[in-house]
Motif scaffolding. Sequence first.
Motif: not given
Length: 247
Positions: A212-214, A224-235
Amino acid sequence: MDKKLLIDLQKVPHHVAIIMDGNGRWAKSKGMNRIFGHRNALTAVRESVEAASQVGVEAITLYAFSTENWKRPKMEIDALMSLLINSLKKELPDFMKNGVKVNSIGCIESLPYKAQKVLNDVISETKNNTKIILTFALSYGSREEIVNAVKNISKKVVNKELDLEKIDENTINNHLYTFNLPYVDLMIRTSGEQRISNFLLWQMAYAELYFTDILWPDFRQEHFYDAIIEYQNRERRFGKTSEQLTE
Ligand code: IPE
Ligand code: IPE
Ligand code: MG
């Protein structure tokens, strides 16, 4: 919108590792010196640990100082070490209140004596906490860690404590600083840099990487939750085919 509600609590990463990067640039953008950036990094640490803990992450590992960071100007190193000492002291009551078990990885003996002392005290005080394991990577380098592991394993083979033929992935893993931690599921790096910088090479072999650029001092629970959500969308296929996973 509370981002936490978008998280599937059954699919939370066991171990999240973070390369906390961008303190210097954050300070510079405000016309301040680099140390001002480091001083403003603590909120992001607190928010990440709190966010991780709330969704049931078992282990969070923070890259706080690398073996390569010893090459920085002495003034910056000194400031980082005093910040470490003061922050650990300051956070201890909250670690106790929130069930945080503190751990460290890296060449701890190379830290100033005072930092080692405070770190060991905090580790010992928090040793019975069970909500989350918070590991600080301090004077940590993955290559150095692997070299140490190879030396220690070799010694055992030479002393006939270990049979060469019995060396396997578990042997290696058990000789790393992270022997008591699960493999990394998700690695987050802030500040836009897309590299590993000698962090947990073995442990991250199958981690999902999130950049992330932050800049680290601006990192908050929602990020942090953005990262977890992205993680959960990965296969996570681990070598299999997509079809095999849904079977
Ligand atoms: C991360 O921020 C903190 C440490 C490495 C100790 P930096 O100090 O690397 O900040 P940038 O990358 O120069 O912006
Ligand atoms: C990695 O950040 C180390 C830590 C965050 C402690 P650096 O800022 O030191 O890494 P490079 O130099 O950009 O690779
Ligand atoms: Mg940096």
